[in-house]
Design an enzyme around this catalytic site. Structure first.
Site, PDB file in Angstrom:
ATOM      1  N   ASN A  86       0.800  -1.226   0.000  1.00  0.00           N
ATOM      2  CA  ASN A  86       0.000   0.000   0.000  1.00  0.00           C
ATOM      3  C   ASN A  86       0.836   1.280   0.000  1.00  0.00           C
ATOM      4  OD1 ASN A  86      -1.788  -2.153   1.597  1.00  0.00           O
ATOM      5  ND2 ASN A  86      -3.085  -0.776   0.421  1.00  0.00           N
ATOM      6  N   VAL A  93       1.465   7.040   0.341  1.00  0.00           N
ATOM      7  CA  VAL A  93       0.611   6.034   0.961  1.00  0.00           C
ATOM      8  C   VAL A  93      -0.708   5.957   0.205  1.00  0.00           C
ATOM      9  CG1 VAL A  93      -0.615   5.398   3.086  1.00  0.00           C
ATOM     10  CG2 VAL A  93       1.656   6.464   3.215  1.00  0.00           C
ATOM     11  N   CYS A  94      -1.136   4.742  -0.069  1.00  0.00           N
ATOM     12  CA  CYS A  94      -2.383   4.513  -0.791  1.00  0.00           C
ATOM     13  C   CYS A  94      -3.327   3.716   0.092  1.00  0.00           C
ATOM     14  CB  CYS A  94      -2.078   3.760  -2.090  1.00  0.00           C
ATOM     15  SG  CYS A  94      -3.551   3.422  -3.069  1.00  0.00           S
ATOM     16  N   ILE A  95      -4.193   4.431   0.810  1.00  0.00           N
ATOM     17  CA  ILE A  95      -5.243   3.765   1.590  1.00  0.00           C
ATOM     18  C   ILE A  95      -6.546   4.523   1.361  1.00  0.00           C
ATOM     19  CG2 ILE A  95      -3.773   2.730   3.369  1.00  0.00           C
ATOM     20  CD1 ILE A  95      -4.511   5.045   5.236  1.00  0.00           C
ATOM     21  N   HIS A 109      -8.266   8.728   0.044  1.00  0.00           N
ATOM     22  CA  HIS A 109      -8.775   8.942  -1.304  1.00  0.00           C
ATOM     23  C   HIS A 109      -9.933   9.936  -1.264  1.00  0.00           C
ATOM     24  CE1 HIS A 109      -7.081   4.763  -2.530  1.00  0.00           C
ATOM     25  NE2 HIS A 109      -6.149   5.678  -2.436  1.00  0.00           N
TER      26      HIS A 109
END
Length: 170
Positions: free
Chosen positions: A81, A88-90, A94
């Site tokens: 993630n 950070v991609c959570i 978004h």
């Protein structure tokens, strides 16, 4: 930048200073800019990250809290993630609304009720997973290693964590 946004960020910072939360510390990169924070996450006990000092930054948009901040690790990370550049991609980070790819419910995405504390607790729980999710990964190579070579993945994470601890004491 509206003064309301700055006031909200100032209030969250004051709250975190008055009542620190176990596992991380947060502060401004520059006292004159409430929109850029530096973060230190202390690797949670009984996880691959135990003993690590993970440096990151949060950058808030002028539209905060209507839009989420961006979080980026400065410490090198190896996680499905976390993009190779540290971003950070959570779901919680978004933008609100429907996910065009259908991976997330609108309720999992950013909402103005989220705070720096709720963001960091989400990131810490992400790091606390023994085997991270490889669904819709940001770092495809890390996700592939989790699926194909979990021992190798864990070894690589532990090496980066040791490195982060050594750099914290330099």
């Amino acid at each position: 930048m509206s003064s309301g946004n700055a006031l909200l960020l100032k209030r969250q910072l004051t709250e975190l200073r008055k009542r620190p939360v176990d596992g991380f510390s947060a502060g401004l990169k520059d006292d004159d800019n409430l929109y850029e924070w530096e973060i230190m996450i202390i690797g949670p006990n009984d996880t691959l990250y135990e003993g690590g000092f993970l440096r990151a930054e949060l950058v808030f948009p002028p539209e905060y809290p209507l839009l989420p901040p961006k979080m980026k690790f400065i410490t090198p990370m190896w996680h499905p993630n976390v993009y190779a550049d540290g971003n950070v991609c959570i779901s919680i980070l978004h933008a609100p609304g429907t996910d065009e790819y259908g991976y997330e419910d609108a309720g999992e995405r950013w909402m103005p009720v989220h705070t720096v504390e709720s963001i960091l607790i989400s990131v810490i729980s992400l790091l606390s997973m023994d085997t991270p999710s490889t669904d819709s990964p940001a770092n495809i190579d890390a996700a592939k290693q989790v699926r194909d070579d979990i021992k190798g993945y864990r070894k690589k994470v532990r090496q980066l964590v040791r490195q982060s601890a050594e750099e914290a004491y330099d």
